[in-house]
Design an enzyme around this catalytic site. Structure first.
Site, PDB file in Angstrom:
ATOM      1  N   SER A 190       0.850  -1.193   0.000  1.00 12.96           N
ATOM      2  CA  SER A 190       0.000   0.000   0.000  1.00 12.96           C
ATOM      3  C   SER A 190       0.886   1.242   0.000  1.00 12.96           C
ATOM      4  CB  SER A 190      -0.964  -0.034   1.182  1.00 12.96           C
ATOM      5  OG  SER A 190      -1.950   0.961   1.061  1.00 12.96           O
ATOM      6  N   ASP A 409      -8.998  -5.567  -4.825  1.00 17.76           N
ATOM      7  CA  ASP A 409      -8.465  -4.568  -3.910  1.00 17.76           C
ATOM      8  C   ASP A 409      -9.479  -3.441  -3.732  1.00 17.76           C
ATOM      9  OD1 ASP A 409      -6.995  -2.473  -2.659  1.00 17.76           O
ATOM     10  OD2 ASP A 409      -5.135  -3.296  -3.443  1.00 17.76           O
ATOM     11  N   HIS A 449      -6.996  -5.872  -0.341  1.00 20.08           N
ATOM     12  CA  HIS A 449      -5.886  -4.938  -0.235  1.00 20.08           C
ATOM     13  C   HIS A 449      -4.749  -5.540   0.592  1.00 20.08           C
ATOM     14  CE1 HIS A 449      -3.891  -1.143  -0.480  1.00 20.08           C
ATOM     15  NE2 HIS A 449      -3.932  -0.937   0.829  1.00 20.08           N
TER      16      HIS A 449
END
Length: 539
Positions: A190, A409, A449
């Site tokens: 991320s 995601d 994610h």
């Protein structure tokens, strides 16, 4: 081509092969690190594997003050503050294992930073790396106060913290073990993935190999997209005829999965290639019978849903951020009310624009428009949105990038990783074959994610580790090491889906994930839950 070195990383062989067995008690003292300049050491302690480390000083958004974690190996733990300017510093935490594999592993942060990634410290130390984490210059992953009137703190988060972590980490490791690291690696997801690729572009000598999960490149656009999409679906006017309620979105996504799940040959709750599907929300309009009367879409809502799956464009109509992916939960922009009042649950918009963009605690995101994004891009706080597509120098020095991205995601659309990959290829001027020699992107169906989701998403990126899957085929970091040091590029990664997503439980399914632009395909013969039933090919 050099032989694979992964066998030297397997835990039972650490002391006997690639590792340097070391008695931390003789070197784990403040005096060992006294020559470090600009470094203020607060903790140096010896910890045994399986002991419990208590972290009472953590702020609540980082899990404190009651956070306890298990130490994954016999280590020397060092915590220090490193001055980065007259008004800023970053915290670095090092886990230096007794059984050192001669390598360094740096890690990044998530969101707006502020929290050491302890799970990656645990994994790294268990595998024998000298493992480092950082708070990226401030404490806390929510809030905006730490950025107010603090341009140097913003610089740390924006581009500087990982570079400092790498430089100081190498010095700490050399002082402790008495020799330089053999290779340096980075692992982050991320925001940590953004930090990874910025490192490769801006500080190409810091790392030999970079593992980048769901990389949040174009970070300002990612964060801003949540507010822009919320506005597209009628928010903050909760009584608007165009507003699509959170419970409607749950039904919309469930219907997408129902409609497109079986295109890959089996109904398993996973859309294998959502990037290739065009979804028409008119299918869910009232009168079609697709959704119940309480959830079906009225005409203005059909238009809202259509717009929610469109890319972001600038005033000239140019695409600046790719669209949200179908089949993924929309909560990051559709969970936008509380107690009947409009509030965007995705707080990064509010936090970063208040603290770093406008430097104004009273700013409110309810009227967010593209002009707010344009302004942020024009000032680019801390260099957070620096274009990192030109990896020419990292490629020239032999660096390797292994990236992965889940195809459901919810936070960073996987279409961004595909676009970024093509952007790097164009910027560096490489053929696909040349590109694959230094940068490989693995798309993971059914992964959310960074982790989780209905798919076979576990590729070794989360702690605790499965001791039976510590090899290049099953563990992304070890695949990267094999590539950097053994010259063996990963032709696939094997993902696992565990019962209850716990490595202590049985594996329910395994699947081969393939380097983009190839795709994982079922061969139509083997059991779909058996890795042998999956092959890599092109559409």
């Amino acid at each position: 081509m050099a032989p694979s070195i992964i066998t030297g990383l397997l835990l039972p062989l650490l002391a006997a092969t690639s590792s340097l067995a070391f008695d931390t008690t003789t070197r784990c003292t403040t005096s060992t690190f006294s020559s470090l300049s600009g470094v203020e050491i607060s903790t140096v302690e010896t910890l045994k594997g399986s002991s419990i480390l208590r972290l009472p000083d953590l702020v609540p958004s980082c899990g404190g003050p009651d956070k306890n974690i298990t130490v994954s190996a016999d280590i020397c733990r060092l915590v220090a503050n490193v001055r980065t300017s007259n008004s800023s510093s970053i915290r670095i935490e090092a886990w230096l294992p007794d059984n050192w594999n001669s390598r360094l592993l740096a890690t990044g942060t998530g969101g707006t930073g502020g929290c050491v990634d302890y799970s990656r410290l645990q994994s790294g130390a268990q595998l024998g790396f000298a493992a480092f984490g950082t708070n990226a210059g401030h404490d806390g992953s929510s809030g905006h106060d730490f950025f107010l009137n603090q341009p140097e703190v913003i610089n740390d988060f924006g581009h500087r913290a990982i570079h400092v972590e790498a430089a100081v980490g190498k010095k700490i490791t050399a002082l402790f073990y008495g020799r330089e690291v053999s290779k340096s690696y980075y692992d982050g997801c991320s925001t940590g993935g953004r930090q990874a690729l910025q490192e490769a572009a801006m500080y190409q000598d810091d790392f030999d190999g970079i593992l980048a999960g769901a990389p949040g490149v174009d970070w300002l656009k990612i964060v801003a997209s949540k507010a822009i999409l919320a506005r597209r679906i009628g928010w903050p006017d909760l009584n608007s005829s165009a507003y699509v309620r959170p419970e409607q979105w749950q039904a919309i996504v469930a219907k997408q999965i129902e409609l497109f799940d079986e295109l890959d040959g089996e109904k398993d709750g996973i859309i294998d290639a959502p990037q290739n599907i065009r979804f028409d929300p008119a299918l869910l309009a009232c009168g079609t019978g697709a959704l119940g009367q309480d959830l079906c879409l009225h005409p203005d809502q059909v238009q809202s849903v259509e717009e929610a799956y469109q890319p972001l464009t600038n005033g000239d109509g140019e695409i600046i951020y790719p669209p949200f992916i179908i089949g993924a939960s929309t909560g990051v922009f559709s969970n936008n009310q509380k107690d009947g009042k409009p509030i965007l649950n995705y707080s990064l918009v509010r936090d970063f624009w208040r603290g770093a963009v406008y430097n104004n605690s009273d700013w409110n995101e309810n009227n967010f428009t593209l002009s707010d994004l344009d302004y942020a891009l024009s000032i680019n706080p801390g260099g957070v949105n620096s274009n990192s597509r030109d990896l020419s120098r990292f490629h020239q020095r032999g660096g390797k990038v292994l990236a992965y991205h889940g195809l459901v995601d919810t936070t960073v659309t996987p279409l961004l990783s595909m676009e970024f990959y093509k952007g790097v290829q164009a910027a560096v001027g490489l053929s696909l074959e040349e590109m694959q020699s230094f940068y490989r992107l693995f798309l993971v169906p059914g992964m959310d994610h960074c982790s989780a989701g209905p798919g076979a998403w576990n590729i070794g990126q989360v702690y605790p580790l499965d001791s039976k899957r510590l090899d290049a085929a099953n563990h992304a970091l070890l695949a990267l090491v094999d590539w950097v040091e053994g010259g063996k590029a990963p032709d696939f990664l094997t993902g696992a889906k565990y019962q209850n997503d716990s490595v202590s439980q049985p594996i329910l399914a395994e699947r081969r994930h393939c380097p983009y632009p190839s795709q994982s395909r079922w061969d139509g013969r083997e059991n779909r839950r058996d890795v042998r039933g999956w092959v890599c090919g092109y559409a």
